[in-house]
Motif scaffolding. Sequence first.
Motif, PDB file in Angstrom:
ATOM      1  N   PHE A  78       1.538  -0.824 -15.835  1.00  0.00           N
ATOM      2  CA  PHE A  78       1.486   0.448 -16.560  1.00  0.00           C
ATOM      3  C   PHE A  78       2.806   1.199 -16.496  1.00  0.00           C
ATOM      4  CE2 PHE A  78      -0.379   4.018 -18.516  1.00  0.00           C
ATOM      5  CZ  PHE A  78       0.106   5.139 -17.874  1.00  0.00           C
ATOM      6  N   THR A  79       3.430   1.193 -15.310  1.00  0.00           N
ATOM      7  CA  THR A  79       4.617   2.026 -15.150  1.00  0.00           C
ATOM      8  C   THR A  79       5.893   1.371 -15.681  1.00  0.00           C
ATOM      9  OG1 THR A  79       4.858   1.211 -12.899  1.00  0.00           O
ATOM     10  CG2 THR A  79       3.740   3.324 -13.165  1.00  0.00           C
TER      11      THR A  79
ATOM     12  N   MET B 182       3.494   5.377  -5.909  1.00  0.00           N
ATOM     13  CA  MET B 182       3.343   5.334  -7.355  1.00  0.00           C
ATOM     14  C   MET B 182       2.241   6.254  -7.833  1.00  0.00           C
ATOM     15  SD  MET B 182       3.909   1.293  -7.839  1.00  0.00           S
ATOM     16  CE  MET B 182       3.933   1.239  -9.628  1.00  0.00           C
TER      17      MET B 182
ATOM     18  N   ASP C  95       3.540   6.686 -25.385  1.00  0.00           N
ATOM     19  CA  ASP C  95       3.667   7.339 -24.074  1.00  0.00           C
ATOM     20  C   ASP C  95       5.109   7.411 -23.583  1.00  0.00           C
ATOM     21  OD1 ASP C  95       0.889   7.726 -23.714  1.00  0.00           O
ATOM     22  OD2 ASP C  95       0.664   5.626 -23.137  1.00  0.00           O
ATOM     23  N   TRP C  96       6.036   6.819 -24.301  1.00  0.00           N
ATOM     24  CA  TRP C  96       7.422   6.770 -23.826  1.00  0.00           C
ATOM     25  C   TRP C  96       8.059   8.158 -23.776  1.00  0.00           C
ATOM     26  CZ3 TRP C  96       9.516   2.075 -27.134  1.00  0.00           C
ATOM     27  CH2 TRP C  96       8.847   0.906 -26.713  1.00  0.00           C
ATOM     28  N   THR C  97       9.167   8.225 -23.080  1.00  0.00           N
ATOM     29  CA  THR C  97       9.867   9.494 -22.867  1.00  0.00           C
ATOM     30  C   THR C  97      10.702   9.878 -24.091  1.00  0.00           C
ATOM     31  OG1 THR C  97       9.931   9.176 -20.475  1.00  0.00           O
ATOM     32  CG2 THR C  97      11.632  10.602 -21.407  1.00  0.00           C
TER      33      THR C  97
ATOM     34  N   MET D 181      -0.977  -0.870 -11.910  1.00  0.00           N
ATOM     35  CA  MET D 181      -0.068   0.250 -12.124  1.00  0.00           C
ATOM     36  C   MET D 181       1.360  -0.208 -12.357  1.00  0.00           C
ATOM     37  SD  MET D 181      -1.683   2.812  -9.356  1.00  0.00           S
ATOM     38  CE  MET D 181      -0.706   4.251  -9.720  1.00  0.00           C
ATOM     39  N   MET D 182       1.722  -1.341 -11.758  1.00  0.00           N
ATOM     40  CA  MET D 182       3.071  -1.837 -11.987  1.00  0.00           C
ATOM     41  C   MET D 182       3.250  -2.197 -13.459  1.00  0.00           C
ATOM     42  SD  MET D 182       3.799  -4.036  -8.551  1.00  0.00           S
ATOM     43  CE  MET D 182       5.487  -4.457  -8.963  1.00  0.00           C
TER      44      MET D 182
ATOM     45  N   THR E 152       4.970  13.113 -21.736  1.00  0.00           N
ATOM     46  CA  THR E 152       4.676  12.504 -23.043  1.00  0.00           C
ATOM     47  C   THR E 152       4.756  13.546 -24.159  1.00  0.00           C
ATOM     48  OG1 THR E 152       3.314  10.781 -22.046  1.00  0.00           O
ATOM     49  CG2 THR E 152       2.864  11.307 -24.359  1.00  0.00           C
TER      50      THR E 152
ATOM     51  N   LEU F 147       0.826  -1.210   0.000  1.00  0.00           N
ATOM     52  CA  LEU F 147       0.000   0.000   0.000  1.00  0.00           C
ATOM     53  C   LEU F 147       0.860   1.260   0.000  1.00  0.00           C
ATOM     54  CD1 LEU F 147      -2.792  -1.190   2.452  1.00  0.00           C
ATOM     55  CD2 LEU F 147      -3.046  -0.669   0.021  1.00  0.00           C
TER      56      LEU F 147
ATOM     57  N   ALA G 155      -5.174  -2.497  -7.887  1.00  0.00           N
ATOM     58  CA  ALA G 155      -4.753  -1.264  -8.560  1.00  0.00           C
ATOM     59  C   ALA G 155      -3.231  -1.203  -8.631  1.00  0.00           C
ATOM     60  CB  ALA G 155      -5.287  -0.042  -7.815  1.00  0.00           C
ATOM     61  N   LEU G 156      -2.583  -1.600  -7.541  1.00  0.00           N
ATOM     62  CA  LEU G 156      -1.125  -1.600  -7.510  1.00  0.00           C
ATOM     63  C   LEU G 156      -0.565  -2.493  -8.612  1.00  0.00           C
ATOM     64  CD1 LEU G 156       1.638  -1.071  -6.260  1.00  0.00           C
ATOM     65  CD2 LEU G 156       1.183  -2.883  -4.612  1.00  0.00           C
TER      66      LEU G 156
ATOM     67  N   ARG H  56      -5.788  13.960 -26.323  1.00  0.00           N
ATOM     68  CA  ARG H  56      -6.286  12.721 -26.937  1.00  0.00           C
ATOM     69  C   ARG H  56      -7.804  12.670 -26.981  1.00  0.00           C
ATOM     70  NH1 ARG H  56      -1.672   8.662 -24.326  1.00  0.00           N
ATOM     71  NH2 ARG H  56      -0.016   9.286 -25.772  1.00  0.00           N
TER      72      ARG H  56
ATOM     73  N   MET I  58      -8.734  -3.105   0.710  1.00  0.00           N
ATOM     74  CA  MET I  58      -7.323  -3.456   0.550  1.00  0.00           C
ATOM     75  C   MET I  58      -7.102  -4.269  -0.720  1.00  0.00           C
ATOM     76  SD  MET I  58      -6.756  -4.065   4.569  1.00  0.00           S
ATOM     77  CE  MET I  58      -5.755  -5.524   4.447  1.00  0.00           C
TER      78      MET I  58
ATOM     79  N   LEU J 156      -7.989  -9.740   4.502  1.00  0.00           N
ATOM     80  CA  LEU J 156      -7.907  -8.811   3.360  1.00  0.00           C
ATOM     81  C   LEU J 156      -9.307  -8.226   3.114  1.00  0.00           C
ATOM     82  CD1 LEU J 156      -5.368  -8.226   1.617  1.00  0.00           C
ATOM     83  CD2 LEU J 156      -6.356  -9.711  -0.116  1.00  0.00           C
TER      84      LEU J 156
ATOM     85  N   LEU K 148       1.994   1.674  -3.414  1.00  0.00           N
ATOM     86  CA  LEU K 148       0.883   2.175  -4.227  1.00  0.00           C
ATOM     87  C   LEU K 148       0.741   3.682  -4.087  1.00  0.00           C
ATOM     88  CD1 LEU K 148      -1.689   1.874  -5.909  1.00  0.00           C
ATOM     89  CD2 LEU K 148      -2.917   1.282  -3.832  1.00  0.00           C
TER      90      LEU K 148
ATOM     91  N   ALA L 217      -7.062  -1.977  -3.559  1.00  0.00           N
ATOM     92  CA  ALA L 217      -5.803  -1.229  -3.607  1.00  0.00           C
ATOM     93  C   ALA L 217      -4.688  -2.087  -4.198  1.00  0.00           C
ATOM     94  CB  ALA L 217      -5.414  -0.754  -2.208  1.00  0.00           C
ATOM     95  N   LEU L 218      -4.644  -3.346  -3.801  1.00  0.00           N
ATOM     96  CA  LEU L 218      -3.596  -4.233  -4.307  1.00  0.00           C
ATOM     97  C   LEU L 218      -3.787  -4.523  -5.795  1.00  0.00           C
ATOM     98  CD1 LEU L 218      -3.293  -6.638  -1.255  1.00  0.00           C
ATOM     99  CD2 LEU L 218      -1.555  -5.030  -2.084  1.00  0.00           C
TER     100      LEU L 218
END
Lengths: 186, 186
Positions: free
Chosen positions: B18-19, A15, B44-46, B15-16, A46, A9, B11-12, A74, B5, B1, A12, B8-9
Amino acid sequence: LTPTMLAALTALAGMMVFTTSGSAQGDGEAAPIYGVKLPADYRDWTLISVASVGPPVSDMRAKLGNDVAIKAYRAATLPFPDGTIIARLAWKQTVSQENNRAIGPMAEKQLGPEGAQKLLSQSFIAGPPINVQLMVKGSKKYASTGGWGFAQFNDGQPADSAVHKTCFGCHAPAKDRDFVFTRYSP
Amino acid sequence: LTPTMLAALTALAGMMVFTTSGSAQGDGEAAPIYGVKLPADYRDWTLISVASVGPPVSDMRAKLGNDVAIKAYRAATLPFPDGTIIARLAWKQTVSQENNRAIGPMAEKQLGPEGAQKLLSQSFIAGPPINVQLMVKGSKKYASTGGWGFAQFNDGQPADSAVHKTCFGCHAPAKDRDFVFTRYSP
């Protein structure tokens, strides 16, 4: 809540801050008039599009957007929502001798010596940085300038007040696109 | 759990994915020879840098990198680590009449009519997309081509085999920089 879950958490939360780009202003000095600071993470944003301005300006440009900006582009959202930040990075146009040595033989084969010379002399890479300009949307805060705050940074330092007085006037012709010239390139 | 929670996990985990940009290949067709697919999130890259090639190619280019690429560039790591992906986006050079109408009066005031005409006629924005090219580092998988796989996509579709046969030869002159021409622009 086990230590593992707590760690997850915490990660999370970290991030969420990380992925909401452009929400934090940097630690540096604020630019005059609009009080805009250079966001710490702008170089990771971006790409919106690229451009170049001819001689004697002779630059190469990239426009980057924070998450709010990219989402709005977008979705073709106009006006841009508050929190939008658009960064325009500019570098000096530079002829790359090493690139030209690499593509020269192929260019000459296909275009002849004169054609190759024309192509190579007008092929540019980004050289030394010139400056970074920002547009920050705050419809109430910047109501007197179309809802936008403007800033220019040279090597991370804000430009002077005289520079910042010119920003909004130049953007006025793009009023029907919320004062933003650049379009998104897919 | 608890449900909160768990949410949240979940979503985590999302996002992992995604990132960690560039780790997933897209769903589209693989390009010939090297079998490279267009990553779903490459847009979306830098930004690494920008460039343009002169007439008759007349393009505007942006080089984007996935997380592995950007980290390597910023740390000046050579050779690039496995997993590096560099994307080169190209668009047709286009004169923007609306931009030129906006900056024309100021250009004419400062440079005179001929000077303004020169600046405006050589100022470009990115027009229609041309194609997207990729370099994917896999030191073992692509050992016979300097550790790089190459791909070109036109409107999301892989170019033909003949196009892909030309990639490595053109990059050979940049061998001392791990076959990568583009340098990072701060």
